[in-house]
Scaffold this motif. Structure first.
Motif, mmCIF file in Angstrom:
data_model
loop_
_atom_site.group_PDB
_atom_site.id
_atom_site.type_symbol
_atom_site.label_atom_id
_atom_site.label_comp_id
_atom_site.label_asym_id
_atom_site.label_seq_id
_atom_site.Cartn_x
_atom_site.Cartn_y
_atom_site.Cartn_z
ATOM 1 N N GLN A 1 0.825 -1.203 0.000
ATOM 2 C CA GLN A 1 0.000 0.000 0.000
ATOM 3 C C GLN A 1 0.861 1.257 0.000
ATOM 4 N N ARG A 2 1.949 1.231 0.782
ATOM 5 C CA ARG A 2 2.858 2.389 0.810
ATOM 6 C C ARG A 2 3.533 2.583 -0.536
ATOM 7 N N VAL A 3 3.936 1.482 -1.157
ATOM 8 C CA VAL A 3 4.575 1.567 -2.475
ATOM 9 C C VAL A 3 3.591 2.163 -3.480
ATOM 10 N N ALA A 4 2.358 1.675 -3.465
ATOM 11 C CA ALA A 4 1.344 2.187 -4.390
ATOM 12 C C ALA A 4 1.072 3.668 -4.149
ATOM 13 N N ALA A 5 1.027 4.058 -2.854
ATOM 14 C CA ALA A 5 0.790 5.462 -2.532
ATOM 15 C C ALA A 5 1.955 6.335 -2.991
ATOM 16 N N ASP A 6 3.175 5.834 -2.824
ATOM 17 C CA ASP A 6 4.357 6.593 -3.264
ATOM 18 C C ASP A 6 4.349 6.762 -4.781
ATOM 19 N N LYS A 7 3.974 5.710 -5.487
ATOM 20 C CA LYS A 7 3.939 5.794 -6.952
ATOM 21 C C LYS A 7 2.846 6.758 -7.409
ATOM 22 N N ARG A 8 1.716 6.720 -6.727
ATOM 23 C CA ARG A 8 0.624 7.641 -7.067
ATOM 24 C C ARG A 8 1.079 9.082 -6.860
ATOM 25 N N THR B 1 4.536 23.021 -17.506
ATOM 26 C CA THR B 1 5.601 23.457 -18.422
ATOM 27 C C THR B 1 5.262 23.204 -19.889
ATOM 28 N N ARG B 2 4.620 22.079 -20.191
ATOM 29 C CA ARG B 2 4.313 21.723 -21.576
ATOM 30 C C ARG B 2 2.877 22.041 -21.977
ATOM 31 N N GLY B 3 2.010 22.160 -20.984
ATOM 32 C CA GLY B 3 0.596 22.333 -21.268
ATOM 33 C C GLY B 3 -0.129 21.000 -21.217
ATOM 34 N N PHE B 4 -1.420 21.049 -20.956
ATOM 35 C CA PHE B 4 -2.203 19.827 -20.818
ATOM 36 C C PHE B 4 -2.276 19.051 -22.131
ATOM 37 N N ALA B 5 -2.617 19.730 -23.203
ATOM 38 C CA ALA B 5 -2.820 19.042 -24.486
ATOM 39 C C ALA B 5 -1.531 18.449 -25.025
ATOM 40 N N ARG B 6 -0.393 19.059 -24.738
ATOM 41 C CA ARG B 6 0.883 18.617 -25.314
ATOM 42 C C ARG B 6 1.621 17.607 -24.434
ATOM 43 N N THR B 7 0.993 17.228 -23.328
ATOM 44 C CA THR B 7 1.599 16.235 -22.436
ATOM 45 C C THR B 7 0.905 14.891 -22.615
ATOM 46 N N SER B 8 1.681 13.851 -22.803
ATOM 47 C CA SER B 8 1.111 12.508 -22.973
ATOM 48 C C SER B 8 1.272 11.703 -21.686
ATOM 49 N N LEU B 9 0.465 10.674 -21.544
ATOM 50 C CA LEU B 9 0.589 9.791 -20.393
ATOM 51 C C LEU B 9 1.941 9.087 -20.390
ATOM 52 N N ALA B 10 2.469 8.777 -21.571
ATOM 53 C CA ALA B 10 3.783 8.136 -21.650
ATOM 54 C C ALA B 10 4.863 9.048 -21.093
ATOM 55 N N GLN B 11 4.778 10.338 -21.389
ATOM 56 C CA GLN B 11 5.755 11.289 -20.856
ATOM 57 C C GLN B 11 5.642 11.387 -19.337
ATOM 58 N N ILE B 12 4.416 11.335 -18.830
ATOM 59 C CA ILE B 12 4.216 11.399 -17.392
ATOM 60 C C ILE B 12 4.800 10.167 -16.719
ATOM 61 N N ALA B 13 4.591 8.987 -17.308
ATOM 62 C CA ALA B 13 5.137 7.756 -16.742
ATOM 63 C C ALA B 13 6.659 7.829 -16.678
ATOM 64 N N ALA C 1 2.129 0.629 -17.452
ATOM 65 C CA ALA C 1 1.101 -0.229 -16.866
ATOM 66 C C ALA C 1 0.714 0.260 -15.474
ATOM 67 N N THR C 2 1.712 0.691 -14.705
ATOM 68 C CA THR C 2 1.437 1.213 -13.370
ATOM 69 C C THR C 2 0.608 2.479 -13.442
ATOM 70 N N LEU C 3 0.965 3.353 -14.369
ATOM 71 C CA LEU C 3 0.212 4.594 -14.520
ATOM 72 C C LEU C 3 -1.223 4.311 -14.943
#
Length: 206
Positions: free
Chosen positions: A9-16, A29-41, A49-51
């Motif tokens: 649970q702590r690991v999951a919370a830290d990752k979140r 910095t990049r804007g909402f539309a120009r940011t992808s989930l892959a970049q966030i991961a 997969a975690t994201l």
């Protein structure tokens, strides 16, 4: 085993938390539309997969950032005494100043303003998920104090707007224009106190 469960649970919370922090930084910095989930991961140093397990869409991730930014560290209006409006309003004002003074909340305001032409729904979702629930807590307290006879409030919506507006004028809005605006805690507390005293002068029982 309970210990193993708590560890996961702590690991999951830290990752979140890492995902939310990375997303907020990239959106800023990049804007909402120009940011992808892959970049966030990648920025959060988690697998895709975690994201996706925690946030299936970018909209869901944005909503989580809003809800996190607008959650006071300590506020329970159910525990505020409507017969002691000075203490109640001070607690509400202090919680509001803390929320809108956070870098994360300031970043959200800047983001939705910058993205308004292309993504106006972001502003609506920040309002509906963040500002409005907090506002309703304050409005509800004014209504409860009026019912208790400790405040003379003809319109709780107007009274809540006035109280929060006085605080945000000092704590939040200068930050939209002045990057170095960072008042000391004592100055913020004084702004809250003056807003409370002004409100009591207007709506307090004579």
């Amino acid at each position: 085993m309970p210990g193993a469960s708590s560890f996961h649970q702590r690991v999951a919370a830290d990752k979140r938390a890492a995902i939310l922090a990375a997303a907020a930084a990239l959106f800023g910095t990049r804007g909402f539309a120009r940011t992808s989930l892959a970049q966030i991961a990648t920025a959060a140093q988690v697998s895709r997969a975690t994201l996706f397990k925690q946030f299936a869409t970018k909209d869901a991730l944005f909503d989580a950032i809003v809800e996190q930014a607008w959650t006071p560290q300590a506020l329970s209006t159910a525990q505020l005494d409507p017969t002691d409006p000075e203490a109640g309003l001070r607690a509400l004002g202090t919680a509001y100043a803390e929320v809108i003074g956070r870098p994360a909340t300031v970043g959200l305001f800047r983001l939705v303003i910058a993205e308004a032409p292309s993504s106006p729904e972001l502003g609506r979702r920040q309002f509906d998920l963040g500002k409005l629930p907090f506002f309703e807590e304050v409005r509800g307290y004014f209504a409860a104090a009026a019912d208790a006879g400790s405040l003379d409030v003809p319109d709780a919506t107007v009274a809540a707007t006035q109280l929060l507006g006085m605080i945000s004028t000092f704590v939040l809005w200068p930050r939209m224009f002045l990057l170095d605006w960072d008042p000391e805690p004592a100055a913020v507390a004084q702004a809250v106190e003056e807003a409370v005293l002004t409100t009591l002068a207007r709506y307090g029982e004579q």
